[in-house]
Design a protein around this motif. Structure first.
Motif, mmCIF file in Angstrom:
data_model
loop_
_atom_site.group_PDB
_atom_site.id
_atom_site.type_symbol
_atom_site.label_atom_id
_atom_site.label_comp_id
_atom_site.label_asym_id
_atom_site.label_seq_id
_atom_site.Cartn_x
_atom_site.Cartn_y
_atom_site.Cartn_z
ATOM 1 N N ALA A 130 7.792 -1.949 5.593
ATOM 2 C CA ALA A 130 6.647 -2.146 4.699
ATOM 3 C C ALA A 130 7.138 -2.350 3.277
ATOM 4 O O ALA A 130 8.140 -1.769 2.865
ATOM 5 C CB ALA A 130 5.702 -0.952 4.762
ATOM 6 N N SER A 131 6.447 -3.196 2.539
ATOM 7 C CA SER A 131 6.815 -3.447 1.149
ATOM 8 C C SER A 131 6.325 -2.307 0.271
ATOM 9 O O SER A 131 5.425 -1.554 0.641
ATOM 10 C CB SER A 131 6.215 -4.773 0.670
ATOM 11 O OG SER A 131 4.799 -4.724 0.742
ATOM 12 N N GLY A 132 6.940 -2.176 -0.910
ATOM 13 C CA GLY A 132 6.562 -1.117 -1.836
ATOM 14 C C GLY A 132 6.328 -1.664 -3.229
ATOM 15 O O GLY A 132 6.818 -2.750 -3.581
ATOM 16 N N TYR A 133 5.604 -0.922 -4.040
ATOM 17 C CA TYR A 133 5.322 -1.367 -5.403
ATOM 18 C C TYR A 133 6.587 -1.453 -6.245
ATOM 19 O O TYR A 133 6.725 -2.356 -7.075
ATOM 20 C CB TYR A 133 4.283 -0.448 -6.054
ATOM 21 C CG TYR A 133 2.888 -0.848 -5.663
ATOM 22 C CD1 TYR A 133 2.256 -1.905 -6.314
ATOM 23 C CD2 TYR A 133 2.233 -0.238 -4.609
ATOM 24 C CE1 TYR A 133 0.989 -2.323 -5.937
ATOM 25 C CE2 TYR A 133 0.964 -0.651 -4.225
ATOM 26 C CZ TYR A 133 0.352 -1.689 -4.884
ATOM 27 O OH TYR A 133 -0.892 -2.121 -4.498
ATOM 28 N N ARG A 134 7.509 -0.532 -6.058
ATOM 29 C CA ARG A 134 8.744 -0.581 -6.847
ATOM 30 C C ARG A 134 9.510 -1.859 -6.577
ATOM 31 O O ARG A 134 9.897 -2.583 -7.511
ATOM 32 C CB ARG A 134 9.620 0.636 -6.525
ATOM 33 C CG ARG A 134 10.928 0.663 -7.328
ATOM 34 C CD ARG A 134 11.745 1.909 -7.021
ATOM 35 N NE ARG A 134 12.242 1.908 -5.647
ATOM 36 C CZ ARG A 134 12.976 2.897 -5.127
ATOM 37 N NH1 ARG A 134 13.250 3.977 -5.856
ATOM 38 N NH2 ARG A 134 13.395 2.831 -3.880
ATOM 39 N N GLU A 135 9.727 -2.163 -5.294
ATOM 40 C CA GLU A 135 10.505 -3.352 -4.936
ATOM 41 C C GLU A 135 9.745 -4.645 -5.197
ATOM 42 O O GLU A 135 10.351 -5.712 -5.300
ATOM 43 C CB GLU A 135 10.912 -3.264 -3.459
ATOM 44 C CG GLU A 135 11.927 -2.185 -3.161
ATOM 45 C CD GLU A 135 11.334 -0.773 -3.178
ATOM 46 O OE1 GLU A 135 12.116 0.196 -3.237
ATOM 47 O OE2 GLU A 135 10.077 -0.643 -3.144
ATOM 48 N N SER A 136 8.426 -4.571 -5.307
ATOM 49 C CA SER A 136 7.620 -5.763 -5.604
ATOM 50 C C SER A 136 7.551 -6.043 -7.099
ATOM 51 O O SER A 136 6.868 -6.975 -7.523
ATOM 52 C CB SER A 136 6.197 -5.589 -5.049
ATOM 53 O OG SER A 136 6.227 -5.494 -3.640
ATOM 54 N N VAL A 172 0.836 -1.199 0.000
ATOM 55 C CA VAL A 172 0.000 0.000 0.000
ATOM 56 C C VAL A 172 0.874 1.255 0.000
ATOM 57 O O VAL A 172 0.393 2.356 0.250
ATOM 58 C CB VAL A 172 -0.979 0.037 1.206
ATOM 59 C CG1 VAL A 172 -1.969 -1.097 1.137
ATOM 60 C CG2 VAL A 172 -0.227 0.004 2.521
ATOM 61 N N PHE A 173 2.168 1.059 -0.304
ATOM 62 C CA PHE A 173 3.108 2.163 -0.395
ATOM 63 C C PHE A 173 3.849 2.088 -1.727
ATOM 64 O O PHE A 173 4.061 0.990 -2.256
ATOM 65 C CB PHE A 173 4.116 2.114 0.751
ATOM 66 C CG PHE A 173 3.481 2.147 2.116
ATOM 67 C CD1 PHE A 173 2.860 3.298 2.579
ATOM 68 C CD2 PHE A 173 3.491 1.022 2.925
ATOM 69 C CE1 PHE A 173 2.257 3.330 3.823
ATOM 70 C CE2 PHE A 173 2.897 1.040 4.181
ATOM 71 C CZ PHE A 173 2.273 2.199 4.631
ATOM 72 N N PRO A 174 4.266 3.222 -2.292
ATOM 73 C CA PRO A 174 4.952 3.185 -3.588
ATOM 74 C C PRO A 174 6.327 2.533 -3.514
ATOM 75 O O PRO A 174 6.700 1.766 -4.403
ATOM 76 C CB PRO A 174 5.061 4.662 -3.977
ATOM 77 C CG PRO A 174 4.956 5.409 -2.689
ATOM 78 C CD PRO A 174 4.034 4.598 -1.825
ATOM 79 N N LEU A 175 7.071 2.816 -2.434
ATOM 80 C CA LEU A 175 8.418 2.275 -2.256
ATOM 81 C C LEU A 175 8.486 1.520 -0.942
ATOM 82 O O LEU A 175 7.703 1.778 -0.020
ATOM 83 C CB LEU A 175 9.463 3.408 -2.225
ATOM 84 C CG LEU A 175 9.356 4.523 -3.271
ATOM 85 C CD1 LEU A 175 10.462 5.554 -3.041
ATOM 86 C CD2 LEU A 175 9.423 3.963 -4.681
ATOM 87 N N ALA A 176 9.423 0.619 -0.835
ATOM 88 C CA ALA A 176 9.624 -0.098 0.425
ATOM 89 C C ALA A 176 10.057 0.887 1.504
ATOM 90 O O ALA A 176 10.747 1.878 1.238
ATOM 91 C CB ALA A 176 10.671 -1.195 0.257
ATOM 92 N N TRP A 177 9.654 0.614 2.739
ATOM 93 C CA TRP A 177 9.970 1.477 3.872
ATOM 94 C C TRP A 177 10.693 0.628 4.901
ATOM 95 O O TRP A 177 10.155 -0.343 5.406
ATOM 96 C CB TRP A 177 8.684 2.070 4.436
ATOM 97 C CG TRP A 177 8.811 2.854 5.705
ATOM 98 C CD1 TRP A 177 8.378 2.493 6.949
ATOM 99 C CD2 TRP A 177 9.397 4.156 5.857
ATOM 100 N NE1 TRP A 177 8.646 3.478 7.854
ATOM 101 C CE2 TRP A 177 9.279 4.515 7.217
ATOM 102 C CE3 TRP A 177 10.013 5.047 4.972
ATOM 103 C CZ2 TRP A 177 9.749 5.726 7.714
ATOM 104 C CZ3 TRP A 177 10.483 6.249 5.470
ATOM 105 C CH2 TRP A 177 10.357 6.591 6.814
#
Length: 504
Positions: A286-292, A273-278
């Protein structure tokens, strides 16, 4: 629409940027670019107790990854800076004092304990305590106290806040670009704190002052700020400033359609639910769309259609097309359901649109991490054969690991179903056929094998599945003869012999 469109995205640096915030930034960006305007990033960090190190950098990096560079903001200074509220705090007190002088605000000396006591007293009577017109003259503030006592309290260093004096018995008519006209009875408004006892402004005062000083023409923000709109319009009136136009975006809802999308939903259902991993030093990662493995184009395309309807059947938009098509009046009032499968669909589309060579370059690090060295040309070929079935770059390993490592074990269910007592001799015959082919292409191999099957009076089901099993290790992959041609005659026949040896 004039060319003086100026919009701002104004997040607080309290953690990673939620995907809902990215959508808000996107709609601001599209609106600005559609009208040749200016897109501003302002960091609202007046509440230093909630400040999280790294959050501001995360916000900026997220915007750039999504292809939304800001025209003005931290590090991209313009004539309206600084763009961090913490660097503007010297500005706000004068505006709070101005409101007191004009009668739109007042000093309030009530302690937290006293206010809690009032709330409990109201709760016991089944009522809700609201600090406003109906009780402010009974409380400890400059409206109820004499000027001399107020001055004495201030000079003695007694803590106070500055509250807005909401008008009584008025019907406010508010206009929202998305929701139309909204009528508010001012009698239900509370007298919000504008300036805190620690010498810092609250969100409401700082937000209005900054929007005015930065000449913001349109405030496009989330639905959660709709209850604050009346106060903000009244503040503009109190300062005798022209108010910007407002647009409140609909919520992004859970996949079930009930309630606002949260990090917990992503954790539970397995999507970011975040654009980038945190990855903070302290706190939850938290996982991110870029890293996924998502393309930023896919994320942006998906988010644009969450709450906005282009008015056509078109679903695939690049950024230029989004800018051209975007119309704030076509944003829906109702919440938009987040569909994790739909964003995968978008990613699949954008992966298919990428050249094979570019995908191969992105896939090489996955192979290197597994200790596999392969030429870019070979990896490009793997990509070309498996692209149609891939949603993410990482899928190429799941789809085609056998192209890099020959199978040493075979799917048990497939073996039981496909490898019979006479399969060895048939596979050996195919090996002999393939060895005779000089120009080892997919078509040449297919013609030779299928002619032989027909001549022997065999069924294709008796030969083809065992060949796939021998080459791949399981029943998956592209056209069998395409696999053979890609692996080459030497590797193909070696794998067939190995299968006969292990399974025979």
């Amino acid at each position: 629409m004039s060319n003086n469109v100026r919009v701002r995205f104004a997040p607080s640096p309290t953690g990673p940027l939620h995907i809902g915030g990215v959508r808000t930034a996107l709609f601001n960006y599209l609106f600005a670019k559609k009208h040749n305007g200016t897109f501003i990033l302002r960091i609202e960090d007046t509440d230093q107790t909630r400040y999280v190190p790294g959050a501001e950098e995360y916000i900026s990096e997220s915007l750039f990854w999504c292809g939304m560079p800001y025209d003005e903001g931290p590090g991209t200074e313009g004539e309206y800076g600084p763009y961090r509220q913490s660097e503007r705090k010297h500005l706000y007190r004068a505006y709070a004092d101005q409101l007191i002088e004009s009668g739109w605000a007042y000093y309030a000396f009530d302690t937290a304990e006293e206010l809690d006591a009032h709330r409990k007293e109201h709760e016991e009577k089944g009522k809700t305590f609201i600090y406003n017109w109906h009780n402010r003259l009974k409380l400890k503030n400059s409206l109820a106290l004499s000027p001399e006592e107020v001055q004495a309290r201030v000079e003695n260093g007694e803590e106070y806040v500055i509250r807005f004096k909401s008008p009584q018995d008025e019907k406010l008519l508010l206009k929202d670009l998305i929701r139309g006209e909204i009528e508010i009875d001012t009698n239900i408004l509370d007298d919000k704190v504008l300036f805190k006892s620690d010498g810092m402004p609250t969100y409401h005062l700082a937000n209005i002052v900054d929007d005015h000083l930065m000449e913001i023409s349109h405030v496009i923000r989330g639905e959660e700020w709709l209850p604050s709109m009346a106060l903000h319009i009244l503040l503009y009136r109190a300062f005798d400033w022209k108010a910007p136009e407002f647009a409140h975006l609909p919520l992004i809802l859970k996949p079930t359609g009930k309630g606002k999308l949260s990090k917990r939903d992503g954790d539970k259902l397995g999507f970011p639910v975040f654009p980038l991993a945190w990855n903070p030093v302290n706190g939850d990662a938290a996982s991110g769309y870029r890293e996924s493995g998502y393309f930023s184009d896919a994320v942006v395309n998906f988010l644009a259609l969450l709450g906005w309807n282009p008015g056509t059947e078109q679903e695939i938009f690049n950024m230029e097309e989004l800018i051209e098509s975007f119309d704030i009046h076509r944003v829906n009032k109702s919440g938009a359901r987040f569909d994790p499968e739909k964003i995968k669909w978008f990613n699949h589309h954008y992966l298919q649109a990428h050249p094979n060579e570019e995908l191969a370059v992105k896939f090489l690090p996955f192979l290197e991490a597994k200790g596999i060295m392969a030429s870019p040309e070979f990896v490009t070929g793997v990509v070309a054969l498996n692209k149609e079935r891939a949603d993410f770059i990482a899928d190429f390993w799941d789809l085609a690991s056998y192209m890099f490592i020959a199978p040493e074990s075979f799917d048990e269910k497939a073996v039981k179903k496909q490898w019979k007592e006479d399969t060895d001799q048939y596979v050996n015959s195919v090996i002999d056929l393939l060895e005779e082919i000089d120009d080892f292409t997919s078509m040449a191999a297919e013609t030779a094998v299928k002619d032989w099957i027909a001549a022997e009076g065999l069924g294709f089901g008796k030969i083809m599945p065992p060949l796939r099993l021998a080459l791949v290790g399981e029943m998956k992959g592209p056209h069998v003869f395409d696999i053979m041609a890609f692996l080459g005659k030497k590797e193909t026949t070696a794998r067939l012999r190995n299968a006969v040896k292990i399974l025979g």
